[in-house]
Design a protein around this motif. Structure first.
Motif, PDB file in Angstrom:
ATOM      1  N   PRO A   1       0.818  -1.233   0.000  1.00  0.00           N
ATOM      2  CA  PRO A   1       0.000   0.000   0.000  1.00  0.00           C
ATOM      3  C   PRO A   1       0.845   1.273   0.000  1.00  0.00           C
ATOM      4  CG  PRO A   1      -0.069  -1.067   2.147  1.00  0.00           C
ATOM      5  CD  PRO A   1       0.589  -2.025   1.221  1.00  0.00           C
ATOM      6  N   LEU A   2       2.108   1.165   0.417  1.00  0.00           N
ATOM      7  CA  LEU A   2       2.986   2.341   0.421  1.00  0.00           C
ATOM      8  C   LEU A   2       3.695   2.529  -0.921  1.00  0.00           C
ATOM      9  CD1 LEU A   2       4.624   1.881   3.947  1.00  0.00           C
ATOM     10  CD2 LEU A   2       2.821   3.489   3.306  1.00  0.00           C
ATOM     11  N   ARG A   3       3.453   1.596  -1.848  1.00  0.00           N
ATOM     12  CA  ARG A   3       4.041   1.636  -3.192  1.00  0.00           C
ATOM     13  C   ARG A   3       5.569   1.659  -3.173  1.00  0.00           C
ATOM     14  NH1 ARG A   3      -0.143   5.903  -6.178  1.00  0.00           N
ATOM     15  NH2 ARG A   3      -2.026   4.685  -5.786  1.00  0.00           N
ATOM     16  N   GLN A   4       6.114   0.882  -2.240  1.00  0.00           N
ATOM     17  CA  GLN A   4       7.561   0.709  -2.180  1.00  0.00           C
ATOM     18  C   GLN A   4       7.957  -0.475  -3.060  1.00  0.00           C
ATOM     19  OE1 GLN A   4       8.977   3.494  -0.814  1.00  0.00           O
ATOM     20  NE2 GLN A   4      10.101   2.387   0.753  1.00  0.00           N
ATOM     21  N   ARG A   5       9.106  -0.387  -3.711  1.00  0.00           N
ATOM     22  CA  ARG A   5       9.581  -1.472  -4.556  1.00  0.00           C
ATOM     23  C   ARG A   5      10.761  -2.178  -3.891  1.00  0.00           C
ATOM     24  NH1 ARG A   5       9.596   0.966 -10.748  1.00  0.00           N
ATOM     25  NH2 ARG A   5       7.327   1.336 -10.895  1.00  0.00           N
TER      26      ARG A   5
ATOM     27  N   MET B   1       9.792   2.656   6.967  1.00  0.00           N
ATOM     28  CA  MET B   1       9.991   4.034   7.413  1.00  0.00           C
ATOM     29  C   MET B   1      10.007   4.998   6.232  1.00  0.00           C
ATOM     30  SD  MET B   1      13.432   5.711   9.015  1.00  0.00           S
ATOM     31  CE  MET B   1      14.212   5.449   7.407  1.00  0.00           C
ATOM     32  N   THR B   2      10.814   4.692   5.214  1.00  0.00           N
ATOM     33  CA  THR B   2      10.919   5.622   4.084  1.00  0.00           C
ATOM     34  C   THR B   2       9.594   5.716   3.324  1.00  0.00           C
ATOM     35  OG1 THR B   2      11.825   3.848   2.686  1.00  0.00           O
ATOM     36  CG2 THR B   2      13.401   5.278   3.812  1.00  0.00           C
ATOM     37  N   GLY B   3       8.857   4.603   3.249  1.00  0.00           N
ATOM     38  CA  GLY B   3       7.551   4.636   2.593  1.00  0.00           C
ATOM     39  C   GLY B   3       6.569   5.524   3.331  1.00  0.00           C
ATOM     40  N   LEU B   4       6.565   5.436   4.661  1.00  0.00           N
ATOM     41  CA  LEU B   4       5.673   6.287   5.461  1.00  0.00           C
ATOM     42  C   LEU B   4       6.073   7.756   5.359  1.00  0.00           C
ATOM     43  CD1 LEU B   4       5.232   4.080   8.661  1.00  0.00           C
ATOM     44  CD2 LEU B   4       3.453   4.700   7.009  1.00  0.00           C
TER      45      LEU B   4
END
Length: 203
Positions: A65-69, A133-136
């Protein structure tokens, strides 16, 4: 260059697991996430390495949901660190004296810094917890400091309530890991390949 990065990634992740085992044997307190892992391990009756791997996989699901790859390093993080913890704990005897425990703690923190700089420096992607963390940060617009502190305080509190080890090692890790990684990361970061230079006179 790719194989050097791959070897450095695997060594870094493995040493991260070894460093956690050293801090567990010191029994003087763990970093926030590992307080949480240890607390769950006590409650579930699983090995701490199994908990580390399972929590890593569950946190990775939150990337969607955070669209992190995720990168290769993200995926290997889920499998390697916890396995290295369990293997090391089987080989490393309990520390019975306070002198042994006090010696194990700085060794564990220092090795953790080396391992962190090594796997980040391999440039194969962030670990599941750092990616959360970086996604948030990206999705909420909050500061890195606030979001990271909030996450770590939450897992620390839950881990402590579950019976995880909080102590001088927790404080030492919080104070030392950032400065140590900052010094080591430039040394252990694999440089980007330089583009080939073409002869301007070539046809």
């Amino acid at each position: 260059m790719f194989f050097r990065r791959l070897i450095q990634l695997f060594v870094g992740l493995s040493l991260y697991g070894v460093s956690l085992a050293l801090m567990l044997r010191a029994n003087l307190g763990l970093d926030p996430w590992d307080v949480f892992h240890q607390g769950l391990s006590h409650r579930l009756g699983w090995s701490i390495g199994t908990v580390v791997n399972v929590i890593g996989a569950l946190v990775l699901l939150l990337w969607w949901p955070l669209r992190q790859r995720p990168g290769l390093g993200t995926v290997l993080n889920v499998f390697v660190i916890g396995t290295a913890v369990d293997v090391t704990l089987k080989l490393l005897p309990e520390a019975h004296s306070m002198t042994e425990r006090i010696l194990l703690l700085p060794c564990g923190v220092a090795l953790n810094a080396v391992a962190t700089a090594a796997y980040i420096g391999a440039r194969f992607g962030a670990g599941p917890r750092d990616g959360l963390m970086t996604g948030l940060v990206r999705r909420t617009g909050g500061s890195v400091r606030v979001i990271r502190t909030g996450i770590e305080l939450c897992v620390l509190a839950i881990g402590w309530l579950l019976g995880g080890s909080v102590g001088i090692g927790t404080v030492a890790y919080a104070l030392l890991i950032g400065p140590l990684v900052q010094v080591l990361l430039p040394i252990l970061t694999v440089p980007e390949p330089r583009p080939a230079l073409h002869d301007a006179t070539a046809p």
